[in-house]
Motif scaffolding. Sequence first.
Motif, short mmCIF file in Angstrom:
data_model
loop_
_atom_site.label_atom_id
_atom_site.label_comp_id
_atom_site.label_asym_id
_atom_site.label_seq_id
_atom_site.Cartn_x
_atom_site.Cartn_y
_atom_site.Cartn_z
N ILE A 62 69.13 55.66 21.76
CA ILE A 62 68.09 55.10 20.90
C ILE A 62 67.68 56.13 19.85
CG2 ILE A 62 65.74 54.19 20.81
CD1 ILE A 62 66.16 53.26 23.73
N PHE A 77 72.72 47.23 17.00
CA PHE A 77 71.49 46.95 17.71
C PHE A 77 71.74 46.62 19.18
CE2 PHE A 77 68.12 44.07 19.09
CZ PHE A 77 67.04 44.92 18.93
N GLU A 81 71.37 49.72 23.76
CA GLU A 81 70.79 49.74 25.09
C GLU A 81 71.43 48.73 26.02
OE1 GLU A 81 67.08 50.68 26.75
OE2 GLU A 81 66.34 49.36 25.20
N ARG A 99 69.06 47.44 34.87
CA ARG A 99 67.68 47.50 34.41
C ARG A 99 67.16 46.08 34.42
NH1 ARG A 99 66.98 49.76 28.86
NH2 ARG A 99 68.48 48.11 28.51
N MET A 104 61.91 39.84 30.19
CA MET A 104 63.17 40.41 29.73
C MET A 104 63.58 39.93 28.34
SD MET A 104 63.31 38.05 32.13
CE MET A 104 63.78 36.35 32.19
N ARG A 105 64.38 40.76 27.73
CA ARG A 105 64.98 40.43 26.44
C ARG A 105 66.28 39.67 26.68
NH1 ARG A 105 64.12 44.42 21.89
NH2 ARG A 105 62.28 43.11 21.99
N ASN A 106 67.13 40.27 27.49
CA ASN A 106 68.38 39.62 27.86
C ASN A 106 68.15 38.86 29.17
OD1 ASN A 106 70.95 39.01 28.81
ND2 ASN A 106 71.85 40.79 27.80
N ASN A 109 68.95 40.21 32.56
CA ASN A 109 68.20 41.31 33.17
C ASN A 109 66.95 40.83 33.92
OD1 ASN A 109 70.04 43.08 32.02
ND2 ASN A 109 68.82 43.38 30.17
N LEU A 145 60.23 51.75 34.86
CA LEU A 145 60.52 52.15 33.48
C LEU A 145 59.27 51.91 32.66
CD1 LEU A 145 64.08 50.62 32.96
CD2 LEU A 145 63.49 53.05 32.82
N LEU A 146 58.73 52.97 32.13
CA LEU A 146 57.49 52.86 31.35
C LEU A 146 57.77 52.94 29.86
CD1 LEU A 146 55.18 55.23 33.45
CD2 LEU A 146 55.50 52.78 33.69
N CYS A 151 59.60 53.19 22.27
CA CYS A 151 60.02 51.86 22.75
C CYS A 151 59.42 50.75 21.91
CB CYS A 151 59.58 51.65 24.19
SG CYS A 151 59.91 53.02 25.30
N CYS A 154 60.99 48.41 19.21
CA CYS A 154 61.74 47.21 19.56
C CYS A 154 61.04 46.34 20.59
CB CYS A 154 63.12 47.58 20.08
SG CYS A 154 64.13 48.48 18.90
N HIS A 155 60.01 46.88 21.23
CA HIS A 155 59.32 46.11 22.27
C HIS A 155 57.81 45.97 22.02
CE1 HIS A 155 62.91 45.93 24.70
NE2 HIS A 155 63.02 47.25 24.75
N TYR A 174 68.75 37.44 20.70
CA TYR A 174 68.07 37.13 21.96
C TYR A 174 67.03 36.04 21.72
CZ TYR A 174 70.07 41.67 23.20
OH TYR A 174 70.91 42.73 23.41
N ARG A 188 57.56 48.45 31.82
CA ARG A 188 58.49 47.60 31.08
C ARG A 188 59.49 46.94 32.03
NH1 ARG A 188 61.38 44.68 29.27
NH2 ARG A 188 62.81 44.86 27.52
C1 HEC Z 1 66.24 50.10 18.97
C2 HEC Z 1 65.68 49.05 19.79
C3 HEC Z 1 65.19 49.38 21.17
C4 HEC Z 1 64.36 50.41 21.56
C5 HEC Z 1 63.77 51.51 20.71
C6 HEC Z 1 64.14 50.22 22.99
N1 HEC Z 1 64.79 49.11 23.43
FE1 HEC Z 1 64.76 48.37 25.31
N2 HEC Z 1 66.04 46.89 24.78
C7 HEC Z 1 66.56 46.72 23.50
C8 HEC Z 1 67.55 45.67 23.55
C9 HEC Z 1 68.38 45.16 22.39
C10 HEC Z 1 67.62 45.23 24.91
C11 HEC Z 1 68.52 44.16 25.49
C12 HEC Z 1 69.73 44.86 26.08
C13 HEC Z 1 70.73 43.94 26.73
O1 HEC Z 1 71.20 42.99 26.10
O2 HEC Z 1 71.05 44.19 27.92
C14 HEC Z 1 66.65 46.03 25.64
C15 HEC Z 1 66.45 45.91 27.00
C16 HEC Z 1 65.60 46.70 27.74
C17 HEC Z 1 65.42 46.60 29.19
C18 HEC Z 1 66.17 45.65 30.14
C19 HEC Z 1 65.41 44.42 30.45
C20 HEC Z 1 65.44 43.40 29.31
O3 HEC Z 1 64.37 43.21 28.73
O4 HEC Z 1 66.50 42.84 29.00
C21 HEC Z 1 64.48 47.52 29.53
C22 HEC Z 1 63.91 47.76 30.93
C23 HEC Z 1 64.12 48.23 28.33
N3 HEC Z 1 64.81 47.71 27.26
C24 HEC Z 1 63.22 49.27 28.28
C25 HEC Z 1 63.03 50.07 27.16
C26 HEC Z 1 62.21 51.27 27.18
C27 HEC Z 1 61.44 51.79 28.39
C28 HEC Z 1 62.29 51.80 25.92
C29 HEC Z 1 61.72 53.12 25.44
C30 HEC Z 1 62.04 54.28 26.22
C31 HEC Z 1 63.13 50.91 25.12
N4 HEC Z 1 63.55 49.88 25.90
C32 HEC Z 1 63.40 51.09 23.77
C33 HEC Z 1 66.20 47.40 22.36
C34 HEC Z 1 65.44 48.56 22.36
#
Ligand code: HEC
Length: 196
Positions: A62, A77, A81, A99, A104-106, A109, A145-146, A151, A154-155, A174, A188
């Motif tokens: 990231i 993108f 992750e 994870r 969830m995003r995906n 998960n 996972l905090l 984060c 994107c979240h 998504y 998270r």
């Molecule tokens: C640049 C964008 C981006 C950032 C910054 C980011 N994420 Fe994500 N995150 C994503 C995407 C895209 C997915 C879906 C991944 C997949 O398809 O498996 C995801 C998925 C996840 C998931 C898996 C569960 C789910 O929602 O599908 C976790 C847990 C998670 N992120 C935690 C974090 C944490 C904690 C941080 C900071 C340390 C973080 N992310 C920062 C883009 C991001």
Amino acid sequence: MKKNFLIATIALFAIQCSKSDVKTEVSTDKIAVENLEKSEEISTDSLKIFAGETKKLLVKNITAQIAKGGVESSEEFCNIEAMPLTKSMSDKHGLFISRVSDKMRNPKNIANAEELKLIKNYKKQLLAGEILKPIRTETHYYEPLLTNAMCLQCHGEPGKNIQPKVVAEIAQLYPKDLATGYKDNEVRGLISIKTK
Ligand code: HEC
């Protein structure tokens, strides 16, 4: 060995996240050195290290992406992750690392009943200011996972923390995304490692 792993990881990154059944170029190598004997009971300390490595790898990807000037294309993108990463770690260690989240995003998960219970409990502990500890069960190892400030790009809040371009990419990749609206230091989800 390290070099092989790197190559395998890069190969996996070339695969788009929309393909759920990730092809495993990595498995030919099987990362034999660090594979564990099936019969061996893996120590909690080793599991802590694996979980830590997975987290570090995620953050490294990231950070590199953001340093490069952000999210340029959908392919980049989803590869930041996506599952290939946890898949490569799973193959490396011969353990199943995933994870999961309650929001969830995906959709793949999604946390199961046991994981949901743990997430709920971690949230309660965090609110109460308690230290969140890893959990070892007969078959699994879990770590919370905090979120941190990074984060939120994107979240966090769409339009506020998440740039419009990224909001649009999330919507496209998504459509069922639930993983926005987070603030700093919230639960998270979990790293879940299946040990048996
Ligand atoms: C640049 C964008 C981006 C950032 C910054 C980011 N994420 Fe994500 N995150 C994503 C995407 C895209 C997915 C879906 C991944 C997949 O398809 O498996 C995801 C998925 C996840 C998931 C898996 C569960 C789910 O929602 O599908 C976790 C847990 C998670 N992120 C935690 C974090 C944490 C904690 C941080 C900071 C340390 C973080 N992310 C920062 C883009 C991001």
